[in-house]
Design a protein around this motif. Structure first.
Motif, PDB file in Angstrom:
ATOM      1  N   MET A 105      51.237  46.364  41.234  1.00 36.43           N
ATOM      2  CA  MET A 105      50.181  45.315  41.190  1.00 36.43           C
ATOM      3  C   MET A 105      50.504  44.214  42.282  1.00 36.43           C
ATOM      4  SD  MET A 105      49.558  44.974  37.180  1.00 36.43           S
ATOM      5  CE  MET A 105      49.297  46.464  36.185  1.00 36.43           C
ATOM      6  N   GLY A 125      48.918  39.761  33.095  1.00 26.57           N
ATOM      7  CA  GLY A 125      49.884  39.008  33.898  1.00 26.57           C
ATOM      8  C   GLY A 125      50.347  37.821  33.365  1.00 26.57           C
ATOM      9  N   SER A 166      38.466  44.006  35.027  1.00 25.73           N
ATOM     10  CA  SER A 166      39.786  43.247  34.967  1.00 25.73           C
ATOM     11  C   SER A 166      40.727  44.115  34.530  1.00 25.73           C
ATOM     12  CB  SER A 166      39.738  41.714  34.335  1.00 25.73           C
ATOM     13  OG  SER A 166      39.235  40.908  35.101  1.00 25.73           O
ATOM     14  N   SER A 206      44.198  40.000  31.742  1.00 23.96           N
ATOM     15  CA  SER A 206      45.235  38.984  31.643  1.00 23.96           C
ATOM     16  C   SER A 206      46.652  39.334  31.196  1.00 23.96           C
ATOM     17  CB  SER A 206      44.705  37.859  30.463  1.00 23.96           C
ATOM     18  OG  SER A 206      43.673  37.167  31.074  1.00 23.96           O
ATOM     19  N   THR A 220      43.121  42.071  40.141  1.00 27.59           N
ATOM     20  CA  THR A 220      42.897  43.313  39.662  1.00 27.59           C
ATOM     21  C   THR A 220      42.378  44.156  40.492  1.00 27.59           C
ATOM     22  OG1 THR A 220      42.464  42.615  37.309  1.00 27.59           O
ATOM     23  CG2 THR A 220      42.180  44.854  37.714  1.00 27.59           C
TER      24      THR A 220
HETATM   25  N1  ASP Z   1      44.460  42.387  35.075  1.00 27.58           N
HETATM   26  C1  ASP Z   1      45.504  42.905  35.646  1.00 27.58           C
HETATM   27  C2  ASP Z   1      45.362  44.631  35.724  1.00 27.58           C
HETATM   28  O1  ASP Z   1      44.677  45.348  35.023  1.00 27.58           O
HETATM   29  C3  ASP Z   1      47.029  42.707  35.376  1.00 27.58           C
HETATM   30  C4  ASP Z   1      47.021  41.370  35.435  1.00 27.58           C
HETATM   31  O2  ASP Z   1      46.766  40.543  34.459  1.00 27.58           O
HETATM   32  O3  ASP Z   1      47.375  40.555  36.260  1.00 27.58           O
HETATM   33  O4  ASP Z   1      45.627  44.858  36.869  1.00 27.58           O
END
Ligand code: ASP
Length: 417
Positions: A309, A357, A273, A355, A390
């Protein structure tokens, strides 16, 4: 025994981690076997991600410096960064549009009320932050003392410093060829370390998947099944249809060929993640399996891991509409447009860690006056949703590197390289 390829070993790790996880979950949290199993899995999983993070900063630094410095001519450099930005922005906007459309049609959170989650909300400390503050904080994090940024693992600030140094090397030319050669050799050594770390990937990924399965709250997941289904469904649609289609239309590469080359990175992203922790693997896949040139991959992949992202952007939009439904507010078209823009900002500003985001989501909710405390409802199920977003975030970076390589090559028929 040696015949099983690394890719297959990793797949085996995912399957056995999942099966062991279900078995331990079945035994229940009280069981001693389950507790010690989880303890060992946590340790192994953390060690694997620690190893990836160990090589992350030197890798980002050297790959960007070398990547940019190798894009020798100014015209070529301009093309690459322009193409990169256009690709990143347009695919993220597409992802948000997809999320908003699905959420408007399927109305996540219908039938639920925020009062049902009062306990979680009350014990949650919400941080308030205006868009202006968020933007200012983001800008201020870009430029940092490089030694501090390297030491603190601030990927974005390292990216910026490396970009500037790479540009200086291009402008300085021949005079600084020794530094460039040094960086190049350093990069090769770090990539060698990444190769060693990858031998541990099957075990590390097995441990991470096991943890993921054991720690899911099935009760909460079933209450929020509608929202979870919409997020996972649209994220998969973006990852399995939209991105591969863009890749095929732009470069002619078939989805199967792409996934075979990208699977190490995609599985690592799913298990950790974290786009940042996955970055060493993503870069390896781009260069070694998908044959993206080092100068393009060395720029597009690290910048993408911190800014591009798609999965996060899509999630922020769906989650904002979900919260609006929970509190019984119907967002007008102009408010949805604000969600559209802030979701993009929140995705660009989120660092590539688990997390992240959720933290930047504050900006989206606040921009249209939704209660920030509602994040407390989303946090317990985030581990699961984060895995999917992710993976799509990393997929977007890999597709981006292939498309940018194709665009810039075709746009420069007289390129001398
Ligand atoms: N975990 C995601 C990433 O590393 C970022 C997010 O929390 O959306 O791309």
């Amino acid at each position: 025994m040696n015949k099983i390829s690394l890719n297959n070993q990793i797949l085996l790790g995912v399957v056995s981690g999942g099966m062991l996880g279900f078995w331990l979950a079945e035994l229940g949290q009280e069981s001693e076997i389950s507790q010690s199993g989880l303890y060992v899995a946590k340790l192994i999983g953390s060690l694997f991600t620690d190893l990836l993070r160990m090589v992350l900063i030197p890798l980002v630094f050297t790959s960007i410096v070398v990547g940019v410095a190798n894009l020798r001519s100014h015209r070529q450099m301009n093309r690459v960064w322009q193409a990169t930005l256009v690709f990143f922005m347009s695919t993220m906007l597409f992802a948000i549009a997809l999320g908003l459309t699905a959420a408007n049609i399927l109305q996540p959170g219908g039938g639920l009320q925020i009062a049902m989650f009062q306990d979680a909300i009350q014990s949650f400390q919400a941080t308030q932050m205006s868009i202006a503050d968020f933007f200012a904080q983001f800008l201020r994090s870009l430029f940092q003392n490089p030694i501090a940024a390297l030491a603190q693992g601030n990927v974005l600030a390292v990216v910026i410093f490396a970009l500037l140094l790479g540009i200086a090397l291009v402008i300085g030319g021949e005079r600084y060829r020794n530094i460039l050669a040094l960086m190049q050799e350093f990069l090769e050594l770090i990539l060698m370390l990444v190769g060693w770390i990858m031998h541990l990937a099957p075990l590390g990924i097995m441990a991470l998947v096991l943890q993921l399965v054991v720690t899911q709250d099935a009760g909460l997941l079933s209450t929020l099944i509608n929202f979870v289904g919409i997020v996972i469904g649209t994220t998969l649609l973006h990852g399995l249809v939209v991105l591969p289609l863009i890749l095929f239309l732009m470069t002619g590469m078939t989805p199967i060929r792409f996934w075979l080359g990208a699977r190490e990175a995609l599985i690592t992203a799913f298990a950790t993640s974290s786009s940042a922790a996955t970055l060493p693997v993503t870069l390896r896949c781009a260069e070694q399996h998908l044959h993206v040139k080092r100068d393009v991959a060395g720029f597009v992949i690290p910048v993408g891991a911190t800014m591009n992202m798609d999965g996060t952007a899509l999630y922020e939009a769906v989650a904002a509409l979900f919260v609006a439904n929970l509190v019984g507010i119907e967002l007008s078209l102009s408010q949805q447009l604000i969600v559209f823009m802030t979701a993009m900002l929140a995705a660009v500003g989120a660092p590539g860690i688990p997390s992240a985001g959720m933290v930047t989501m504050v900006v989206v909710l606040q921009s249209v006056g939704l209660p920030v405390e509602a994040i407390a409802i989303l946090l317990p199920i985030d581990r699961l949703l984060d895995t999917f977003r992710t993976t799509v975030n990393v997929e977007g970076d890999l597709v981006g590197s292939l498309v940018v390589q194709h665009w810039t090559q075709n746009a420069e028929p007289n390129a001398q390289d």
